[in-house]
Enzyme design. Structure first.
Site, mmCIF file in Angstrom:
data_model
loop_
_atom_site.group_PDB
_atom_site.id
_atom_site.type_symbol
_atom_site.label_atom_id
_atom_site.label_comp_id
_atom_site.label_asym_id
_atom_site.label_seq_id
_atom_site.Cartn_x
_atom_site.Cartn_y
_atom_site.Cartn_z
ATOM 1 N N ARG A 139 1.724 16.333 0.548
ATOM 2 C CA ARG A 139 1.773 15.166 0.997
ATOM 3 C C ARG A 139 1.436 14.342 -0.619
ATOM 4 O O ARG A 139 2.161 13.154 0.312
ATOM 5 C CB ARG A 139 0.615 14.496 1.476
ATOM 6 C CG ARG A 139 0.655 15.261 3.173
ATOM 7 C CD ARG A 139 -0.642 15.075 3.672
ATOM 8 N NE ARG A 139 -0.121 15.319 5.566
ATOM 9 C CZ ARG A 139 0.375 14.881 6.204
ATOM 10 N NH1 ARG A 139 1.399 13.817 5.755
ATOM 11 N NH2 ARG A 139 0.559 15.255 7.389
ATOM 12 N N TYR A 151 -9.660 16.423 -2.169
ATOM 13 C CA TYR A 151 -9.429 16.924 -1.808
ATOM 14 C C TYR A 151 -7.848 17.212 -2.070
ATOM 15 O O TYR A 151 -7.186 16.089 -2.589
ATOM 16 C CB TYR A 151 -8.636 15.473 -0.123
ATOM 17 C CG TYR A 151 -8.035 15.500 1.229
ATOM 18 C CD1 TYR A 151 -7.501 17.052 1.182
ATOM 19 C CD2 TYR A 151 -7.566 15.236 1.916
ATOM 20 C CE1 TYR A 151 -6.535 17.459 2.400
ATOM 21 C CE2 TYR A 151 -6.584 14.904 3.124
ATOM 22 C CZ TYR A 151 -6.137 16.586 2.242
ATOM 23 O OH TYR A 151 -4.789 16.827 3.573
ATOM 24 N N THR A 185 -6.060 12.418 7.383
ATOM 25 C CA THR A 185 -4.543 12.495 6.996
ATOM 26 C C THR A 185 -4.097 13.002 8.772
ATOM 27 O O THR A 185 -3.422 11.451 9.682
ATOM 28 C CB THR A 185 -4.000 13.231 6.408
ATOM 29 O OG1 THR A 185 -3.919 13.081 5.445
ATOM 30 C CG2 THR A 185 -2.561 13.095 7.053
ATOM 31 N N THR A 186 -5.038 13.432 9.071
ATOM 32 C CA THR A 186 -4.680 13.669 10.876
ATOM 33 C C THR A 186 -4.948 12.424 11.903
ATOM 34 O O THR A 186 -4.335 12.056 13.159
ATOM 35 C CB THR A 186 -5.071 14.480 11.533
ATOM 36 O OG1 THR A 186 -4.760 15.412 10.562
ATOM 37 C CG2 THR A 186 -5.268 15.078 12.728
ATOM 38 N N LYS A 243 -11.682 19.966 -0.342
ATOM 39 C CA LYS A 243 -10.973 20.399 0.628
ATOM 40 C C LYS A 243 -9.666 20.756 -0.328
ATOM 41 O O LYS A 243 -8.787 19.907 -0.458
ATOM 42 C CB LYS A 243 -10.490 19.335 1.441
ATOM 43 C CG LYS A 243 -9.782 20.068 2.705
ATOM 44 C CD LYS A 243 -9.369 18.481 3.623
ATOM 45 C CE LYS A 243 -8.137 19.097 5.030
ATOM 46 N NZ LYS A 243 -8.452 17.813 5.282
ATOM 47 N N ILE A 295 -12.084 22.928 6.928
ATOM 48 C CA ILE A 295 -11.912 21.354 7.431
ATOM 49 C C ILE A 295 -10.587 21.115 8.206
ATOM 50 O O ILE A 295 -9.080 21.709 7.421
ATOM 51 C CB ILE A 295 -11.559 19.835 6.335
ATOM 52 C CG1 ILE A 295 -13.016 19.752 5.744
ATOM 53 C CG2 ILE A 295 -11.162 18.423 6.917
ATOM 54 C CD1 ILE A 295 -13.468 18.589 4.549
ATOM 55 N N TYR A 327 1.791 9.472 -4.550
ATOM 56 C CA TYR A 327 3.235 9.352 -4.790
ATOM 57 C C TYR A 327 3.154 8.200 -6.694
ATOM 58 O O TYR A 327 3.845 8.540 -7.130
ATOM 59 C CB TYR A 327 3.710 7.363 -3.556
ATOM 60 C CG TYR A 327 4.812 6.875 -4.302
ATOM 61 C CD1 TYR A 327 6.169 7.186 -3.733
ATOM 62 C CD2 TYR A 327 5.091 5.663 -4.747
ATOM 63 C CE1 TYR A 327 6.909 6.648 -3.981
ATOM 64 C CE2 TYR A 327 5.905 5.479 -5.024
ATOM 65 C CZ TYR A 327 7.070 5.624 -4.235
ATOM 66 O OH TYR A 327 8.352 5.477 -5.126
#
Length: 295
Positions: free
Chosen positions: A140, A135, A46-47, A164, A206, A109
């Site tokens: 998010r 993850y 994502t980063t 994660k 992470i 979503y």
């Protein structure tokens, strides 16, 4: 999966002022992390702002990191999404030979049920030629993968090797740690509670902040893994303020401001993200300069 124990970092994608990818800056970020003692690198998390990267740009990021790393650290690739068939197709067609595992986010979503999440990751596990890191990041995705679903997946699929866990809930993490198969790794996805998770039995983190302060953060995690609690918490409290600051106005705007203060890359982010405001920029700059001068 010993290569996933310790500190991994979710790499940023540096951009030039014209918003094109700055491959030389990305190489500097990789080298900074390697020199700082990071254990492994995560590409296109994502980063990395991968939601705003074209397919061609994603390939550019991957090839740049592979070249810059030059086999020094294990690499993990972000391969996830909310279209299960599309993720499976990518896993079946992409060359993953440079990577030790994939990191796959739970569907965003769509808000699937727990059974929907299980079936999504079942399809991914059956398609992936390399190990899978789940993850969970409900902040998010708008849906939380519960501990019983994580443990079910870890038990049913040998190549699902880790999670994660980024719900920001130490109790939820402890529930996974209590019930997981022996060799399944629980990796923190939250910088602020990474050390407590390690001390509870986690395998590491992470991290976002780890790429800005690789020596300090990776040493904190190593001390935690070695149960040197008092020394580890010295680093925790050294970095606590900057961990809060880098997420104050969104990720990766905060960590990119740190890299700008370090002279490693520009602070440019792509819309819909925007730069941090001047007040936060100033606070981050002064933290970076003060910390570098005191170590």
């Amino acid at each position: 999966m010993q290569s996933l124990i310790g500190t991994g970092v979710a790499l940023v994608t540096p951009f030039k002022k014209d918003f094109s990818i700055d491959t030389e800056a990305l190489k500097r970020v990789v080298n900074f992390c390697v020199a700082g003692g990071i254990e492994y690198l995560v590409v296109l998390g994502t980063t990395a702002e991968n939601a705003t990267l074209s397919p061609q740009e994603k390939e550019q990021v991957i090839s740049t990191v592979i070249e810059a790393n030059n086999g020094r650290l294990p690499l993990v690739l972000g391969v996830g999404g909310n279209n299960t068939m599309e993720v499976v197709q990518e896993l079946q067609t992409r060359d993953l030979s440079a990577f030790v595992a994939i990191l796959s986010v739970s569907p965003y979503y769509n808000k699937p049920t727990q059974e929907g999440m299980y079936q999504h990751f079942k399809a991914i596990a059956e398609a992936s030629p390399i190990p899978v890191i789940l993850y969970n990041v409900p902040g998010r995705t708008a849906s939380n993968m519960l501990p019983e679903t994580v443990v079910r997946l870890a038990t049913d699929f040998e190549n699902i090797v880790a999670i994660k866990e980024a719900a920001g809930d130490i109790v939820q993490a402890m529930q996974i740690l209590k019930s997981k198969p022996e060799n399944f790794l629980v990796i923190s996805g939250d910088d602020m509670i990474a050390l407590p998770m390690v001390l509870a039995g986690g395998a590491g983190v992470i991290s976002v902040i780890g790429q800005g302060f690789p020596k300090e953060f990776s040493e904190m995690i190593r001390l935690g893994l070695n149960r040197k609690v008092d020394q580890a918490y010295k680093y925790q409290y050294l970095l606590a303020d900057v961990i809060d600051m880098i997420f104050e106005q969104g990720n990766p705007a905060g960590i990119k401001e740190v890299f700008a203060s370090l002279g490693i890359s520009e602070n440019t982010v792509r819309l819909p993200l925007v730069n941090v405001d001047q007040n936060l920029s100033s606070r981050l700059y002064h933290f970076v300069k003060k910390t570098n001068n005191s170590i």
